[in-house]
Motif scaffolding. Structure first.
Motif, short mmCIF file in Angstrom:
data_model
loop_
_atom_site.label_atom_id
_atom_site.label_comp_id
_atom_site.label_asym_id
_atom_site.label_seq_id
_atom_site.Cartn_x
_atom_site.Cartn_y
_atom_site.Cartn_z
N LEU A 62 -4.58 -0.80 -4.99
CA LEU A 62 -4.97 -0.73 -4.06
C LEU A 62 -6.25 -0.94 -3.28
O LEU A 62 -5.85 -1.30 -1.70
CB LEU A 62 -5.23 1.64 -4.00
CG LEU A 62 -3.60 1.65 -4.07
CD1 LEU A 62 -3.51 3.43 -3.64
CD2 LEU A 62 -2.51 1.50 -2.14
N ASP A 63 -7.26 -0.94 -4.20
CA ASP A 63 -8.62 -1.08 -4.08
C ASP A 63 -8.50 -3.28 -3.52
O ASP A 63 -8.59 -3.49 -2.19
CB ASP A 63 -9.82 -1.09 -5.02
CG ASP A 63 -9.98 0.08 -4.85
OD1 ASP A 63 -9.33 1.14 -3.56
OD2 ASP A 63 -10.65 0.83 -5.92
N ASP A 111 -4.86 2.61 -9.01
CA ASP A 111 -7.07 2.54 -7.10
C ASP A 111 -7.20 0.99 -7.42
O ASP A 111 -7.92 1.10 -6.49
CB ASP A 111 -7.56 3.69 -8.29
CG ASP A 111 -7.37 5.07 -7.72
OD1 ASP A 111 -6.04 5.74 -6.76
OD2 ASP A 111 -8.08 6.04 -8.49
N TYR A 112 -7.03 0.42 -8.76
CA TYR A 112 -7.43 -0.22 -8.76
C TYR A 112 -6.95 -1.70 -7.81
O TYR A 112 -7.11 -2.53 -6.92
CB TYR A 112 -7.63 -1.42 -10.11
CG TYR A 112 -8.70 -0.73 -10.64
CD1 TYR A 112 -9.68 -1.37 -10.64
CD2 TYR A 112 -8.84 -0.28 -12.56
CE1 TYR A 112 -11.55 -0.82 -11.46
CE2 TYR A 112 -9.86 0.27 -13.09
CZ TYR A 112 -10.87 -0.25 -12.19
OH TYR A 112 -11.75 -0.01 -13.02
N GLN A 133 0.59 4.16 -2.81
CA GLN A 133 0.38 5.84 -1.96
C GLN A 133 1.54 6.31 -3.39
O GLN A 133 1.42 7.15 -3.78
CB GLN A 133 0.52 5.30 -1.19
CG GLN A 133 -0.58 4.50 -0.42
CD GLN A 133 -2.01 5.38 -1.10
OE1 GLN A 133 -2.23 6.68 -2.48
NE2 GLN A 133 -3.63 5.54 0.16
N THR A 178 -5.65 -7.25 -10.33
CA THR A 178 -5.92 -6.14 -9.57
C THR A 178 -6.68 -5.59 -10.00
O THR A 178 -7.68 -4.23 -9.58
CB THR A 178 -4.56 -5.09 -9.68
OG1 THR A 178 -4.23 -4.97 -10.95
CG2 THR A 178 -3.25 -5.48 -9.39
N ARG A 179 -7.64 -5.76 -11.70
CA ARG A 179 -8.77 -5.25 -11.93
C ARG A 179 -9.63 -6.73 -12.93
O ARG A 179 -8.77 -7.24 -13.12
CB ARG A 179 -8.52 -4.42 -13.10
CG ARG A 179 -7.24 -4.31 -13.83
CD ARG A 179 -7.53 -3.00 -14.73
NE ARG A 179 -8.79 -2.53 -15.24
CZ ARG A 179 -9.02 -1.96 -15.92
NH1 ARG A 179 -7.61 -0.50 -15.55
NH2 ARG A 179 -9.78 -1.31 -16.68
N ARG A 221 1.32 6.97 -6.33
CA ARG A 221 -0.16 7.73 -7.37
C ARG A 221 0.10 9.05 -6.96
O ARG A 221 0.33 9.86 -7.86
CB ARG A 221 -0.53 6.92 -6.34
CG ARG A 221 -2.57 7.53 -6.44
CD ARG A 221 -3.08 7.24 -6.21
NE ARG A 221 -4.51 7.55 -6.90
CZ ARG A 221 -5.64 8.65 -7.02
NH1 ARG A 221 -4.39 10.34 -6.37
NH2 ARG A 221 -6.36 9.13 -7.64
N ILE A 242 -3.09 6.15 -12.55
CA ILE A 242 -3.57 6.70 -11.48
C ILE A 242 -4.67 5.65 -11.31
O ILE A 242 -5.39 5.20 -10.04
CB ILE A 242 -4.31 8.10 -11.45
CG1 ILE A 242 -2.88 8.87 -11.78
CG2 ILE A 242 -5.66 8.43 -10.58
CD1 ILE A 242 -2.41 9.11 -10.14
N GLN A 243 -5.73 5.25 -13.12
CA GLN A 243 -6.48 4.71 -12.59
C GLN A 243 -6.16 3.26 -12.76
O GLN A 243 -6.97 2.26 -11.37
CB GLN A 243 -7.16 4.38 -14.20
CG GLN A 243 -8.71 3.12 -14.42
CD GLN A 243 -8.57 3.24 -15.83
OE1 GLN A 243 -8.08 2.49 -16.39
NE2 GLN A 243 -10.54 3.60 -15.94
N ASN A 244 -5.35 2.48 -12.79
CA ASN A 244 -5.04 1.00 -12.42
C ASN A 244 -4.45 0.59 -10.64
O ASN A 244 -4.48 -0.10 -10.62
CB ASN A 244 -3.50 0.46 -13.40
CG ASN A 244 -4.72 0.27 -14.66
OD1 ASN A 244 -5.28 -0.17 -14.94
ND2 ASN A 244 -4.11 1.20 -16.08
N CYS A 260 0.77 -1.34 -0.09
CA CYS A 260 0.47 0.37 0.06
C CYS A 260 0.72 1.43 -0.02
O CYS A 260 0.56 2.27 -0.18
CB CYS A 260 -1.07 -0.08 1.69
SG CYS A 260 -2.33 -1.06 1.22
#
Length: 403
Positions: free
Chosen positions: A326-327, A323-324, A88, A185-186, A91, A319-321, A84
């Motif tokens: 991190l989720d 975030d995926y 972060q 991750t997505r 990002r 940023i998009q990936n 994480c």
């Protein structure tokens, strides 16, 4: 009945020996604190104590397993926290790289930093525990899960989750397959992102249209984790497609495969580039992967080798990936945290069970010290009386009265 001298002696010695045996047994009870020293003392209690001891031993092993599971999960949680932190940081750095006023030299500083973070994340994915087992390789604990280098990282583990039995009915997962954490991750829906070239006359209104399959289906796995650039050549009236290979060069796809356009298909993507009508108008195509390393490699390469749409397209993609990713990481951390809470609760239950087993064994085996000491005193008194009686009786002989 005739009583011989030898019978008197045998009977007296036998009685004294029996009393000594009883005294020794009572002394052992007092010394050990146990009433049942052999199964013959109380067959029923001895049998029950054997069963309780067996259950207590199994319960003790569960406690050892719970401690081992807790250690493994804490290590896992620590690595997830590190993941994480890295994501972060990347990002925030991506946002900094996308401010639009950085020189190529300044962007190169970001590239160096991001490559370092990429290597740190890869090293974290190949973490080993204290036994030398890889944490994210599934059942293949002796195999390094993620192999390769920047732009070419592959997963060599399997889909298994190693477990440890922590109670009679609970097997606790203590590892994760890296394919779930780093390689999933997505979802693959909506993975195609395209950005108009910064030099297009029509500006942001120029787009590249993709013809979706019906029902919608993602591109094949082999075609994900890619970055392309489509450029219109007004002199020839044709379209060229180039691929940016992370860690490699910008390679042109075979024009014979693409054709003249404006619609063409490559690597499973249907493209309508009819909006590109002026010379050198272009668009960039980003195809996301489920694999976080593929997506990060594309982002880092887009900083080093910006395409027609500039750095901002790579930043948006990153940023998009991220975030995926991190989720996914936060979801797994929540799962691990829940498992740690469960282990703590099982530990409390385990301690209560051990107390109950000890109490049951005490009732079955332990002696009553007051009763045992009283019995020991009585036996000693009986022994002294038997010894004195034997002396008196052994002295009763007619030979003592002959003159």
């Amino acid at each position: 009945m005739r009583i011989s001298t030898s019978m008197i002696y045998d009977k007296g010695v036998g009685t004294i020996q029996q009393l000594w045996s009883n005294i020794l047994h009572a002394q052992q009870e007092v010394a050990t604190g146990r009433r049942v020293l052999t199964p013959a003392d109380d067959p029923i209690a001895a049998s029950r104590a054997l069963d309780v001891n067996k259950s207590r031993t199994i319960n003790a092993q569960y406690k050892v397993n719970q401690d081992t599971s807790t250690d493994n999960l804490r290590l896992l949680e620590n690595k997830l926290m590190g993941m994480c932190d890295i994501l972060q940081y990347m990002r925030v750095s991506a946002l900094g790289a996308g401010d639009g006023i950085l020189s190529s030299e300044e962007l190169n500083f970001f590239v160096i930093d991001m490559r370092s973070q990429f290597d740190a994340l890869l090293a974290l994915a190949n973490t080993q525990d204290v036994s030398g087992n890889f944490l994210f390789s599934g059942y293949r604990a002796d195999v390094q899960p993620f192999q390769g280098s920047f732009g070419n990282v592959s997963y060599a583990g399997d889909q298994g989750m190693r477990t440890i039995q922590v109670s009679s009915s609970r097997y606790m997962p203590v590892s994760l397959p890296g394919s779930d954490l780093f390689g999933n991750t997505r979802t693959m829906d909506g993975v195609i992102n395209f950005f108009p070239g910064s030099g297009n006359i029509a500006g942001a209104n120029v787009t590249v249209e993709f013809t979706p399959q019906i029902p919608p289906a993602p591109p094949a796995a082999a075609d994900t984790g890619r970055r392309y650039e489509v450029i219109y050549d007004d002199n020839t009236g044709t379209y060229g497609v180039w691929e940016y290979v992370p860690g490699g060069n910008r390679e042109q796809l075979d024009p014979a495969v693409i054709g003249t356009g404006p619609t063409f298909t490559f690597n499973g993507i249907n493209v309508d580039a009819s909006a590109l009508v002026n010379d050198k108008e272009s668009a960039e195509i980003f195809i996301a992967s489920k694999n976080v390393f593929d997506n990060l490699a594309i982002f880092i390469d887009s900083l080093k080798n910006p395409g027609a749409s500039g750095v901002i397209s790579g930043v948006k993609f990153a940023i998009q990936n991220i975030d995926y990713a991190l989720d996914t990481t936060l979801r797994v951390r929540a799962q691990v945290g829940s498992q740690l809470v469960e282990l703590e609760q099982l530990g409390n239950v385990n301690t209560d069970m051990d107390t109950q087993y000890a109490d049951t064994l005490s009732r079955l085996q332990d002696c009553d010290y007051a009763e045992a000491m009283s019995r020991l005193t009585l036996l000693r008194t009986s022994l002294e009386a038997s010894q004195l009686s034997f002396l008196r009786i052994s002295g009763l002989s007619l030979f003592n009265y002959l003159q």
